[in-house]
Write a protein that holds these residues in place. Sequence first.
Motif, short mmCIF file in Angstrom:
data_model
loop_
_atom_site.label_atom_id
_atom_site.label_comp_id
_atom_site.label_asym_id
_atom_site.label_seq_id
_atom_site.Cartn_x
_atom_site.Cartn_y
_atom_site.Cartn_z
N GLU A 12 3.78 -78.77 13.98
CA GLU A 12 4.90 -78.47 13.70
C GLU A 12 5.39 -77.35 12.69
O GLU A 12 4.85 -77.66 11.67
CB GLU A 12 6.02 -79.55 13.78
N VAL A 13 6.21 -76.39 13.08
CA VAL A 13 6.34 -75.53 11.81
C VAL A 13 7.56 -75.93 10.91
O VAL A 13 8.65 -76.51 11.68
CB VAL A 13 6.74 -74.02 12.50
N ALA A 14 7.47 -75.97 9.88
CA ALA A 14 8.49 -76.51 8.94
C ALA A 14 9.16 -75.11 8.08
O ALA A 14 8.59 -73.93 8.24
CB ALA A 14 8.03 -77.30 7.70
N ALA A 15 10.16 -75.29 7.71
CA ALA A 15 11.07 -74.25 7.08
C ALA A 15 10.53 -74.28 5.57
O ALA A 15 10.11 -74.99 4.98
CB ALA A 15 12.50 -74.77 7.05
N LEU A 16 10.37 -72.87 5.23
CA LEU A 16 10.00 -72.67 3.89
C LEU A 16 10.82 -73.20 2.78
O LEU A 16 12.01 -72.69 3.01
CB LEU A 16 9.58 -71.03 3.71
N SER A 17 10.51 -74.04 1.95
CA SER A 17 11.18 -74.62 0.99
C SER A 17 10.42 -75.01 -0.39
O SER A 17 8.85 -74.67 -0.23
CB SER A 17 11.96 -75.71 1.34
N GLU A 18 10.80 -75.25 -1.26
CA GLU A 18 10.22 -75.36 -2.57
C GLU A 18 9.38 -76.98 -2.27
O GLU A 18 8.00 -76.94 -2.68
CB GLU A 18 10.90 -76.00 -3.86
N ALA A 19 10.13 -77.87 -1.68
CA ALA A 19 9.51 -79.14 -1.37
C ALA A 19 8.28 -79.03 -0.28
O ALA A 19 7.27 -79.52 -0.45
CB ALA A 19 10.41 -80.07 -0.83
N ALA A 20 8.46 -77.90 0.62
CA ALA A 20 7.38 -77.59 1.72
C ALA A 20 5.97 -77.20 1.16
O ALA A 20 4.96 -77.14 1.45
CB ALA A 20 7.90 -76.74 2.56
N LEU A 21 6.06 -76.72 -0.19
CA LEU A 21 4.93 -76.17 -1.09
C LEU A 21 4.37 -77.39 -1.86
O LEU A 21 3.32 -76.90 -2.38
CB LEU A 21 5.24 -74.87 -1.62
N ASP A 22 4.65 -78.34 -1.86
CA ASP A 22 4.31 -79.44 -2.67
C ASP A 22 3.06 -79.73 -2.18
O ASP A 22 2.81 -79.98 -1.03
CB ASP A 22 5.11 -80.77 -2.88
N GLY A 23 2.05 -80.00 -3.27
CA GLY A 23 0.51 -80.26 -3.02
C GLY A 23 -0.24 -79.16 -2.47
O GLY A 23 -1.66 -79.52 -1.93
N VAL A 24 0.29 -78.05 -2.20
CA VAL A 24 -0.27 -76.75 -1.43
C VAL A 24 -1.36 -76.55 -2.69
O VAL A 24 -0.90 -76.12 -3.66
CB VAL A 24 0.38 -75.71 -0.90
N ASP A 25 -2.61 -76.06 -2.14
CA ASP A 25 -3.57 -75.32 -3.30
C ASP A 25 -3.56 -74.13 -2.90
O ASP A 25 -3.47 -73.11 -3.90
CB ASP A 25 -5.01 -75.99 -2.93
N VAL A 26 -3.62 -73.45 -1.71
CA VAL A 26 -3.47 -72.11 -1.40
C VAL A 26 -2.73 -71.80 -0.39
O VAL A 26 -2.51 -72.55 0.83
CB VAL A 26 -5.04 -71.49 -0.80
N ALA A 27 -1.67 -70.67 -0.38
CA ALA A 27 -0.77 -70.21 0.63
C ALA A 27 -1.08 -68.86 0.98
O ALA A 27 -1.40 -67.86 0.00
CB ALA A 27 0.53 -70.48 -0.06
N MET A 28 -1.06 -68.77 2.26
CA MET A 28 -1.29 -67.24 2.71
C MET A 28 0.06 -66.99 3.22
O MET A 28 0.89 -67.52 3.96
CB MET A 28 -2.16 -67.36 4.03
N PHE A 29 0.62 -65.72 2.93
CA PHE A 29 1.88 -65.28 3.03
C PHE A 29 1.81 -64.08 4.00
O PHE A 29 1.29 -63.23 3.67
CB PHE A 29 2.73 -64.89 1.84
N ASP A 30 2.77 -64.10 5.15
CA ASP A 30 2.92 -63.06 5.91
C ASP A 30 4.30 -63.04 6.38
O ASP A 30 4.84 -63.33 7.26
CB ASP A 30 1.91 -62.98 6.89
N VAL A 31 5.01 -62.34 5.30
CA VAL A 31 6.49 -62.28 5.57
C VAL A 31 7.04 -60.87 4.93
O VAL A 31 6.19 -60.34 4.54
CB VAL A 31 7.12 -63.51 4.60
N PRO A 32 8.25 -60.55 5.31
CA PRO A 32 8.86 -59.43 4.68
C PRO A 32 8.59 -59.27 3.19
O PRO A 32 8.69 -60.29 2.65
CB PRO A 32 10.03 -59.41 5.08
N ASP A 33 8.78 -57.94 2.61
CA ASP A 33 8.42 -57.79 1.07
C ASP A 33 9.26 -58.64 0.43
O ASP A 33 9.13 -59.13 -0.75
CB ASP A 33 8.56 -56.32 0.93
N GLU A 34 10.88 -58.48 0.75
CA GLU A 34 11.67 -59.18 -0.13
C GLU A 34 11.61 -60.95 -0.20
O GLU A 34 12.00 -61.65 -1.12
CB GLU A 34 13.26 -58.83 0.32
N VAL A 35 11.00 -61.10 1.16
CA VAL A 35 10.94 -62.75 1.04
C VAL A 35 9.75 -63.09 0.42
O VAL A 35 9.73 -64.14 -0.66
CB VAL A 35 10.60 -63.14 2.69
N ALA A 36 8.54 -62.27 0.10
CA ALA A 36 7.52 -62.30 -0.52
C ALA A 36 7.80 -62.36 -2.08
O ALA A 36 7.39 -63.43 -2.88
CB ALA A 36 6.28 -61.51 -0.27
#
Length: 355
Positions: free
Chosen positions: A53-77
């Motif tokens: 299931e896709v979750a909404a991007l939030s600070e909490a959603a990044l808890d415990g993540v080691d590596v994140a791949m971002f493919d989002v618009p420039d301003e979001v990144a």
Amino acid sequence: GRPTLAVVGATGAVGRVMLQILSQHADIWGEIRLLASPRSAGRKLAVRGEEVEVAALSEAALDGVDVAMFDVPDEVAAHWAPIAAAKGVIVVDNSGAFRMDPDVPLVVPEVNPHTTRMRPRGIIANPNCTTLSMIVALGALHAEFGLRELVVSSYQAVSGAGRAGVETLRQQLSLVAGTELGTNPGDVRRAVGDNTGPFPEPVALNVVPWAGSLREDGWSSEEMKVRDESRKILGLPHLPVAVTCVRVPVVTTHSLTVHARFEDTVTVARAREILATAPGVVLFDDPAAGEFPTPADVVGTDPTWVGRVRRALDDPTALELFVCGDNLRKGAALNTAQIAELVAAELSVRHPGKA
Ligand code: 2RA
């Protein structure tokens, strides 16, 4: 355990290909978390044969993540990558927001893998798809011959502009199919109406000499990216680059014509040997047998395909090439995955117990 990966922008054109690649590559990740805008949250996508299931991007959603791949618009990144990095996440970003930041490496694993570790901001950038579609072949030739100048024209697929680009081409094709349009000035434009989507002109039955936004003196942002990024990746900050970017009615796979001038005289025989043996490159070049790469055949494959290798007629130090690369695979998702895999290998060496 194994490192936790977040795919941010999982529902986009590149995100979808990313999930396929994660399902095809060696399974080095522990949890794979799928994140996207709140609009896409709650959807389920398949990765590694499981529905996630896709979750909404939030600070909490990044808890415990080691590596994140971002493919989002420039301003979001630009907003979220530093937030993730501040939480200790190593970010591999495919937007244009950080590529030219001197504290962010711009990595192509076949060309400059050593720069992956030079990341004081905790952010690593993935190059633009047009640069990536040629740079593996050029890097191999540069390592042997020493590149001195580049003159390129692109033939860019509509999926470079995301899912909206693909929908626009398909809809326009359905409006012109079976007609005699393309025989009078403006007839295609009138048939297509205002529906030019992310492109300034109709792209069906047409070619459009424009990609990106307007920069100084008539250059497009895409053209500036090809020049700036090629210089940074190859470590040639003053390389003369002449570039024209053009959109063509192809769904996926960017092509480029390349005129590359080197330090000294080159031979086609040696250039062919280099291209035939370079990792990530396929030499497909036998015009007598009708063999050269085309986007329709290259789409869905990983390598950079090179054909039409000739020595410049009027300059024994220069080569002419035709290059094709899948803009969603090596041009985006594959290169991002390769960088993330380099980082994961580094983390497992640093924390052997964790791996
Ligand atoms: C394009 N390279 O093809 C651009 C965007 N990633 O439109």
